[in-house]
Design an enzyme around this catalytic site. Sequence first.
Site, mmCIF file in Angstrom:
data_model
loop_
_atom_site.group_PDB
_atom_site.id
_atom_site.type_symbol
_atom_site.label_atom_id
_atom_site.label_comp_id
_atom_site.label_asym_id
_atom_site.label_seq_id
_atom_site.Cartn_x
_atom_site.Cartn_y
_atom_site.Cartn_z
ATOM 1 N N LYS A 82 -4.987 -0.876 15.812
ATOM 2 C CA LYS A 82 -5.729 -0.146 14.771
ATOM 3 C C LYS A 82 -6.850 0.703 15.386
ATOM 4 O O LYS A 82 -7.107 1.818 14.916
ATOM 5 C CB LYS A 82 -6.270 -1.122 13.723
ATOM 6 C CG LYS A 82 -5.168 -1.805 12.886
ATOM 7 C CD LYS A 82 -4.314 -0.809 12.113
ATOM 8 C CE LYS A 82 -3.319 -1.482 11.175
ATOM 9 N NZ LYS A 82 -2.468 -0.518 10.444
ATOM 10 N N SER A 100 -7.312 0.486 9.559
ATOM 11 C CA SER A 100 -7.809 -0.754 8.954
ATOM 12 C C SER A 100 -9.277 -0.861 9.328
ATOM 13 O O SER A 100 -9.724 -0.205 10.280
ATOM 14 C CB SER A 100 -7.036 -1.940 9.540
ATOM 15 O OG SER A 100 -7.649 -3.172 9.205
ATOM 16 N N ILE A 131 0.833 -1.201 0.000
ATOM 17 C CA ILE A 131 0.000 0.000 0.000
ATOM 18 C C ILE A 131 0.870 1.255 0.000
ATOM 19 O O ILE A 131 0.593 2.218 -0.733
ATOM 20 C CB ILE A 131 -0.955 -0.028 1.218
ATOM 21 C CG1 ILE A 131 -1.980 -1.160 1.040
ATOM 22 C CG2 ILE A 131 -1.655 1.313 1.402
ATOM 23 C CD1 ILE A 131 -2.841 -1.432 2.276
ATOM 24 N N ASP A 180 13.329 3.315 11.008
ATOM 25 C CA ASP A 180 12.458 2.376 11.716
ATOM 26 C C ASP A 180 11.462 3.234 12.492
ATOM 27 O O ASP A 180 11.869 4.098 13.276
ATOM 28 C CB ASP A 180 13.318 1.522 12.660
ATOM 29 C CG ASP A 180 12.511 0.452 13.385
ATOM 30 O OD1 ASP A 180 11.322 0.691 13.680
ATOM 31 O OD2 ASP A 180 13.080 -0.610 13.676
ATOM 32 N N VAL A 181 10.168 2.999 12.303
ATOM 33 C CA VAL A 181 9.177 3.871 12.942
ATOM 34 C C VAL A 181 9.125 3.718 14.466
ATOM 35 O O VAL A 181 8.443 4.488 15.128
ATOM 36 C CB VAL A 181 7.750 3.685 12.351
ATOM 37 C CG1 VAL A 181 7.701 4.106 10.897
ATOM 38 C CG2 VAL A 181 7.235 2.265 12.540
ATOM 39 N N SER A 200 -2.018 -6.975 -1.092
ATOM 40 C CA SER A 200 -0.629 -6.508 -1.015
ATOM 41 C C SER A 200 0.235 -7.689 -0.570
ATOM 42 O O SER A 200 -0.305 -8.738 -0.203
ATOM 43 C CB SER A 200 -0.528 -5.391 0.027
ATOM 44 O OG SER A 200 -0.649 -5.964 1.310
ATOM 45 N N TYR A 208 -3.259 -6.563 16.881
ATOM 46 C CA TYR A 208 -3.453 -5.774 15.650
ATOM 47 C C TYR A 208 -4.720 -4.929 15.755
ATOM 48 O O TYR A 208 -4.713 -3.732 15.441
ATOM 49 C CB TYR A 208 -3.533 -6.733 14.459
ATOM 50 C CG TYR A 208 -3.549 -6.075 13.093
ATOM 51 C CD1 TYR A 208 -2.370 -5.639 12.485
ATOM 52 C CD2 TYR A 208 -4.746 -5.899 12.401
ATOM 53 C CE1 TYR A 208 -2.391 -5.049 11.229
ATOM 54 C CE2 TYR A 208 -4.774 -5.314 11.147
ATOM 55 C CZ TYR A 208 -3.594 -4.893 10.555
ATOM 56 O OH TYR A 208 -3.621 -4.300 9.311
ATOM 57 N N ASP A 237 11.530 3.686 4.987
ATOM 58 C CA ASP A 237 11.280 2.268 5.263
ATOM 59 C C ASP A 237 12.436 1.710 6.070
ATOM 60 O O ASP A 237 13.576 2.165 5.940
ATOM 61 C CB ASP A 237 11.102 1.466 3.953
ATOM 62 C CG ASP A 237 10.197 0.245 4.150
ATOM 63 O OD1 ASP A 237 10.564 -0.657 4.922
ATOM 64 O OD2 ASP A 237 9.112 0.208 3.546
ATOM 65 N N ASN A 278 2.019 4.846 7.303
ATOM 66 C CA ASN A 278 1.538 3.611 6.677
ATOM 67 C C ASN A 278 2.233 2.351 7.193
ATOM 68 O O ASN A 278 1.639 1.278 7.172
ATOM 69 C CB ASN A 278 1.733 3.736 5.155
ATOM 70 C CG ASN A 278 1.631 2.401 4.455
ATOM 71 O OD1 ASN A 278 0.539 1.887 4.237
ATOM 72 N ND2 ASN A 278 2.780 1.806 4.113
HETATM 73 N N1 LIG Z 1 -2.969 -5.359 3.116
HETATM 74 C C1 LIG Z 1 -4.130 -5.218 3.748
HETATM 75 O O1 LIG Z 1 -5.095 -5.948 3.500
HETATM 76 C C2 LIG Z 1 -4.303 -4.135 4.780
HETATM 77 C C3 LIG Z 1 -5.590 -3.903 5.248
HETATM 78 C C4 LIG Z 1 -5.790 -2.917 6.197
HETATM 79 C C5 LIG Z 1 -4.720 -2.165 6.640
HETATM 80 N N2 LIG Z 1 -3.471 -2.416 6.158
HETATM 81 C C6 LIG Z 1 -2.372 -1.590 6.678
HETATM 82 O O2 LIG Z 1 -1.709 -0.972 5.592
HETATM 83 C C7 LIG Z 1 -0.357 -0.739 5.955
HETATM 84 C C8 LIG Z 1 0.550 -1.277 4.859
HETATM 85 O O3 LIG Z 1 0.303 -2.659 4.709
HETATM 86 P P1 LIG Z 1 0.772 -3.480 3.419
HETATM 87 O O4 LIG Z 1 -0.280 -4.469 3.170
HETATM 88 O O5 LIG Z 1 1.209 -2.572 2.341
HETATM 89 O O6 LIG Z 1 2.041 -4.258 4.066
HETATM 90 P P2 LIG Z 1 3.475 -4.636 3.414
HETATM 91 O O7 LIG Z 1 4.002 -5.699 4.334
HETATM 92 O O8 LIG Z 1 3.337 -4.926 1.972
HETATM 93 O O9 LIG Z 1 4.326 -3.300 3.590
HETATM 94 C C9 LIG Z 1 4.638 -2.777 4.847
HETATM 95 C C10 LIG Z 1 5.908 -1.938 4.720
HETATM 96 O O10 LIG Z 1 6.194 -1.397 6.030
HETATM 97 C C11 LIG Z 1 7.574 -1.557 6.279
HETATM 98 N N3 LIG Z 1 7.822 -1.626 7.721
HETATM 99 C C12 LIG Z 1 7.508 -2.640 8.558
HETATM 100 N N4 LIG Z 1 7.924 -2.353 9.796
HETATM 101 C C13 LIG Z 1 8.516 -1.130 9.741
HETATM 102 C C14 LIG Z 1 9.154 -0.303 10.706
HETATM 103 N N5 LIG Z 1 9.298 -0.699 11.981
HETATM 104 N N6 LIG Z 1 9.622 0.890 10.315
HETATM 105 C C15 LIG Z 1 9.506 1.285 9.014
HETATM 106 N N7 LIG Z 1 8.944 0.533 8.062
HETATM 107 C C16 LIG Z 1 8.445 -0.663 8.424
HETATM 108 C C17 LIG Z 1 7.959 -2.847 5.587
HETATM 109 O O11 LIG Z 1 9.373 -2.929 5.362
HETATM 110 C C18 LIG Z 1 7.147 -2.749 4.295
HETATM 111 O O12 LIG Z 1 7.861 -2.069 3.295
HETATM 112 C C19 LIG Z 1 -0.151 -1.387 7.308
HETATM 113 O O13 LIG Z 1 -0.299 -0.410 8.330
HETATM 114 C C20 LIG Z 1 -1.291 -2.378 7.395
HETATM 115 O O14 LIG Z 1 -1.677 -2.681 8.723
HETATM 116 C C21 LIG Z 1 -3.232 -3.381 5.224
#
Ligand SMILES: NC(=O)c1ccc[n+]([C@@H]2O[C@H](COP(=O)([O-])OP(=O)(O)OC[C@H]3O[C@@H](n4cnc5c(N)ncnc54)[C@H](O)[C@@H]3O)[C@@H](O)[C@H]2O)c1
Length: 255
Positions: A155, A138, A17, A59-60, A186, A151, A36, A86
């Site tokens: 959220k 989410s 995302i 790192d966040v 994703s 989680y 990232d 994100n």
């Molecule tokens: N995919 C879904 O269905 C979905 C649904 C609802 C919410 N979300 C939310 O969307 C966001 C992105 O999810 P996604 O599906 O793209 O996941 P993803 O795993 O594809 O990407 C997540 C990214 O965050 C980075 N990351 C992880 N921990 C980190 C940290 N400590 N510091 C900095 N970067 C860090 C990872 O390296 C990765 O590049 C998340 O917050 C997730 O909870 C996703």
Amino acid sequence: MRLENKVTVITGAGSGIGAAIARAFVAEGARTALLDVNLPAAEELAAELGGDAAAFEADVTELDQLKAAADAVSERFGGIDALVNNAGIRIVKSFLDHTEEDWRRILDVNLTGQFLAAKAVVPHLITRGKGKVVNVASIAGIGGRPNRVAYVAAKFGIVGLTRALAMDLSANNICVNALCPSMIASPLNISLAEDGEIGPQWAKDNLARRWGRPEDVAKVAVFLASDDADYVTGSEYRVDGGEATGLIRAGEMTI
Ligand SMILES: NC(=O)c1ccc[n+]([C@@H]2O[C@H](COP(=O)([O-])OP(=O)(O)OC[C@H]3O[C@@H](n4cnc5c(N)ncnc54)[C@H](O)[C@@H]3O)[C@@H](O)[C@H]2O)c1
């Protein structure tokens, strides 16, 4: 171009995302910082997006790293206009199997990480006299989900953080909103989307009758980061194909 002359910061921009949001922001004219913990992933995307994008390692969960990255972004692009919180991780297991470490890790990355990134970036928005913060929550932030206690708690926390921050930053002309995606295909859950049984089954759980795409979320993020959303703050935006609209009992809708 809806983000022309805007400088944007996206955490977790190296994948899924976040990467889709970065692509959409650059396409809309923004100069975009890809933060990232996985620097090579962010660098690969930055190379693809060209001079309007740049990768930064952060790192966040580490405020010092976030502050250093925010300062570097501001120096490179000249200020910051919008932050997209994100970055996130997920642990799927029953409450009884969740360890204290699982709980603390999810809260630390998914909730505290958004607070810390805001601490690092908001001072730059204040300097600008205007800004946008978009927090990726989410539908697990507006309703329970099984096997995700930490989680879901994180959220829900993001939705609370969003509302409270919208109030605190209103005097600074900063709008703060949350995005609530549902199942997005994703890398986080591509194995489910591509599963022969679960994939088509879960696609029927929403009114759009398909899995969400990262681009679906990115389009709403573009709006919330733009001047078009100047009168929108403290809100949650579901990007879920209508999944959380209401209760549909078995047999009431045929799809
Ligand atoms: N995919 C879904 O269905 C979905 C649904 C609802 C919410 N979300 C939310 O969307 C966001 C992105 O999810 P996604 O599906 O793209 O996941 P993803 O795993 O594809 O990407 C997540 C990214 O965050 C980075 N990351 C992880 N921990 C980190 C940290 N400590 N510091 C900095 N970067 C860090 C990872 O390296 C990765 O590049 C998340 O917050 C997730 O909870 C996703």
